[in-house]
Every structure is written in C-alpha cells, then in structure tokens.
Scaffold this motif. Sequence first.
Motif, PDB file in Angstrom:
ATOM      1  N   PRO A 134      72.432   5.229 112.744  1.00 43.81           N
ATOM      2  CA  PRO A 134      71.519   5.719 113.773  1.00 43.81           C
ATOM      3  C   PRO A 134      70.324   4.783 113.979  1.00 43.81           C
ATOM      4  N   VAL A 135      69.702   4.897 115.131  1.00 37.94           N
ATOM      5  CA  VAL A 135      68.496   4.129 115.447  1.00 37.94           C
ATOM      6  C   VAL A 135      67.336   4.767 114.670  1.00 37.94           C
ATOM      7  N   PRO A 136      66.629   3.992 113.833  1.00 34.78           N
ATOM      8  CA  PRO A 136      65.484   4.570 113.119  1.00 34.78           C
ATOM      9  C   PRO A 136      64.290   4.752 114.048  1.00 34.78           C
ATOM     10  N   VAL A 137      63.598   5.869 113.902  1.00 39.02           N
ATOM     11  CA  VAL A 137      62.367   6.128 114.646  1.00 39.02           C
ATOM     12  C   VAL A 137      61.299   6.551 113.646  1.00 39.02           C
ATOM     13  N   PHE A 138      60.067   6.168 113.946  1.00 39.25           N
ATOM     14  CA  PHE A 138      58.944   6.455 113.065  1.00 39.25           C
ATOM     15  C   PHE A 138      57.964   7.376 113.779  1.00 39.25           C
ATOM     16  N   PRO A 139      57.621   8.525 113.185  1.00 38.21           N
ATOM     17  CA  PRO A 139      56.776   9.510 113.867  1.00 38.21           C
ATOM     18  C   PRO A 139      55.327   9.059 113.995  1.00 38.21           C
ATOM     19  N   ILE A 140      54.671   9.574 115.039  1.00 36.51           N
ATOM     20  CA  ILE A 140      53.232   9.365 115.223  1.00 36.51           C
ATOM     21  C   ILE A 140      52.534  10.721 115.168  1.00 36.51           C
ATOM     22  N   ASP A 141      52.892  11.600 116.101  1.00 33.47           N
ATOM     23  CA  ASP A 141      52.259  12.918 116.188  1.00 33.47           C
ATOM     24  C   ASP A 141      53.279  13.968 116.589  1.00 33.47           C
ATOM     25  N   ILE A 142      53.043  15.185 116.133  1.00 29.66           N
ATOM     26  CA  ILE A 142      53.822  16.320 116.614  1.00 29.66           C
ATOM     27  C   ILE A 142      53.019  16.905 117.781  1.00 29.66           C
ATOM     28  N   LEU A 143      53.669  17.065 118.912  1.00 32.67           N
ATOM     29  CA  LEU A 143      52.966  17.433 120.132  1.00 32.67           C
ATOM     30  C   LEU A 143      52.981  18.931 120.417  1.00 32.67           C
ATOM     31  N   ASN A 144      53.884  19.663 119.791  1.00 36.50           N
ATOM     32  CA  ASN A 144      53.949  21.113 120.036  1.00 36.50           C
ATOM     33  C   ASN A 144      53.855  21.900 118.725  1.00 36.50           C
ATOM     34  N   ALA A 145      52.900  21.511 117.888  1.00 37.63           N
ATOM     35  CA  ALA A 145      52.718  22.193 116.601  1.00 37.63           C
ATOM     36  C   ALA A 145      52.304  23.639 116.830  1.00 37.63           C
ATOM     37  N   LYS A 146      52.669  24.491 115.900  1.00 38.38           N
ATOM     38  CA  LYS A 146      52.331  25.913 115.991  1.00 38.38           C
ATOM     39  C   LYS A 146      50.835  26.157 115.802  1.00 38.38           C
ATOM     40  N   TRP A 147      50.187  25.359 114.931  1.00 39.26           N
ATOM     41  CA  TRP A 147      48.766  25.522 114.664  1.00 39.26           C
ATOM     42  C   TRP A 147      48.073  24.181 114.809  1.00 39.26           C
ATOM     43  N   ASP A 148      46.802  24.219 115.223  1.00 35.33           N
ATOM     44  CA  ASP A 148      46.028  22.994 115.411  1.00 35.33           C
ATOM     45  C   ASP A 148      45.934  22.171 114.134  1.00 35.33           C
ATOM     46  N   SER A 149      45.843  22.832 112.997  1.00 35.95           N
ATOM     47  CA  SER A 149      45.740  22.100 111.731  1.00 35.95           C
ATOM     48  C   SER A 149      47.012  21.290 111.456  1.00 35.95           C
ATOM     49  N   ASP A 150      48.154  21.762 111.962  1.00 35.93           N
ATOM     50  CA  ASP A 150      49.412  21.044 111.760  1.00 35.93           C
ATOM     51  C   ASP A 150      49.388  19.669 112.426  1.00 35.93           C
ATOM     52  N   ILE A 151      48.701  19.582 113.563  1.00 29.12           N
ATOM     53  CA  ILE A 151      48.650  18.312 114.288  1.00 29.12           C
ATOM     54  C   ILE A 151      47.960  17.257 113.446  1.00 29.12           C
ATOM     55  N   SER A 152      46.808  17.587 112.868  1.00 28.56           N
ATOM     56  CA  SER A 152      46.074  16.606 112.066  1.00 28.56           C
ATOM     57  C   SER A 152      46.804  16.306 110.762  1.00 28.56           C
ATOM     58  N   GLN A 153      47.507  17.280 110.198  1.00 28.14           N
ATOM     59  CA  GLN A 153      48.229  17.051 108.955  1.00 28.14           C
ATOM     60  C   GLN A 153      49.482  16.211 109.164  1.00 28.14           C
ATOM     61  N   PHE A 154      49.998  16.187 110.375  1.00 29.09           N
ATOM     62  CA  PHE A 154      51.220  15.427 110.644  1.00 29.09           C
ATOM     63  C   PHE A 154      50.935  13.990 111.063  1.00 29.09           C
ATOM     64  N   HIS A 155      49.791  13.721 111.672  1.00 29.16           N
ATOM     65  CA  HIS A 155      49.479  12.433 112.293  1.00 29.16           C
ATOM     66  C   HIS A 155      49.747  11.245 111.356  1.00 29.16           C
ATOM     67  N   VAL A 156      50.413  10.206 111.905  1.00 30.65           N
ATOM     68  CA  VAL A 156      50.671   8.956 111.193  1.00 30.65           C
ATOM     69  C   VAL A 156      49.834   7.869 111.871  1.00 30.65           C
ATOM     70  N   SER A 157      48.858   7.347 111.142  1.00 31.12           N
ATOM     71  CA  SER A 157      47.959   6.321 111.684  1.00 31.12           C
ATOM     72  C   SER A 157      48.697   4.988 111.854  1.00 31.12           C
ATOM     73  N   GLU A 158      48.074   4.071 112.563  1.00 31.32           N
ATOM     74  CA  GLU A 158      48.647   2.731 112.758  1.00 31.32           C
ATOM     75  C   GLU A 158      48.850   2.036 111.408  1.00 31.32           C
ATOM     76  N   GLU A 159      47.870   2.156 110.532  1.00 29.03           N
ATOM     77  CA  GLU A 159      47.963   1.507 109.216  1.00 29.03           C
ATOM     78  C   GLU A 159      49.094   2.111 108.384  1.00 29.03           C
ATOM     79  N   LEU A 160      49.227   3.433 108.426  1.00 29.25           N
ATOM     80  CA  LEU A 160      50.301   4.085 107.681  1.00 29.25           C
ATOM     81  C   LEU A 160      51.661   3.745 108.291  1.00 29.25           C
ATOM     82  N   ASN A 161      51.738   3.659 109.610  1.00 31.22           N
ATOM     83  CA  ASN A 161      52.989   3.263 110.259  1.00 31.22           C
ATOM     84  C   ASN A 161      53.406   1.869 109.789  1.00 31.22           C
TER      85      ASN A 161
END
Length: 184
Positions: A134-161
């Motif tokens: 499969p084609v590998p993909v690397f996450p950045i952000d979840i756009l439809n998280a159930k809670w606002d806190s989930d968005i910040s906990q999921f975020h992958v920064s440029e440095e971490l990517n």
Amino acid sequence: MGYVIGLVIGIPLFILVANFFFFRGNAPSETEVLNYIKNSNVDTIILPQNVQENSEQYIKGLSRRGRPSGFLDKYPFFDKKNNKHFVMLIINFLDNTSVMRSLVLRRNEEGDKISVRINQDQLNNPKYGTKENPVPVFPIDILNAKWDSDISQFHVSEELNKIFVEQYLKHFMPKEEFKEMFRK
C-alpha cells in the motif's frame, strides 16, 4: 582500572558496532528525508471506522539514553478517491501525545476525516497501491474529531512528521525501493 576502561571505551564501542551491523537500516540522509517530504502533498482521506490497527515493535538502535525500541501503528485501508490501497503510519513513543493518537481514531461512524501527507512518487508508482504494497500516508490532523481536545492530542507537527518519515525510510522501506527512490 580495567572496569573503568571497559565502561568508558568498551560499552560505547559495543553500542557503535552493534548499531552498525544490526540496526543500520537504509541510513537516510537529512537531504533524503527532506526530499521525501518535499515530494509529498497534503490531502484528505477517510479512515474507515472498522479499519484494523496492526502494531509492530521495532528496534531503533542501541543507545545509552532513551528508548531503544519504538512501535509502528499501521492502519491499512482502501481509498476510493485514488482507487488504491493506503496504509496510515503512526510512530509511537516519540512524543508525549503519541499514545493518544490511536485512542482518538475510529470513533466516527462515518470514518475519520484526516489530513495526511502522501509522497507523490509512491502514489504515482504502479508498484504501490496494492493490498500487499500500500501507499504509505502520514497523518497531520484529524478533522472530524468528536471532542476539541482530540484535535490537539492527534496533531502531528512538521518536526514530528520529519521523524516519522526518517523512521519509515530507515526501518520500514525495503532496501531496493529505497535505492530506487534515492540512489538513481
């Protein structure tokens, strides 16, 4: 005196030799990592709710500091938009919120809408996109998280990517594919 020499010279020498022979991988340069990222576009995928997570422990290398091993969480799925099989890759235990990324996923009945980075060389290569490769993909952000806190906990920064990509190129990309992509 022998104990001190062994501690000061022997252990670091053993770590250096073991890393060279057993944990070398592809040894991507900083330039190769940056080129891989530069050849990647940001896109949006839908990760199905029923996707099965596969976790794989790997040895990053021997070290006197930090964790010598890491975990690669893989989420394989079929992307209808591109008509190809993808695998979202998340490296765990690299930052404080790494465990939370997996806990945030698969809560949405309609699937998780995620912004990802996709390397265009791999996306357009006919060798990629099958269930076996499969084609590998690397996450950045979840756009439809159930809670606002989930968005910040999921975020992958440029440095971490950059670290995700480096670990993927070093430990998971097959040597022949690495040579084909970078050693032309």
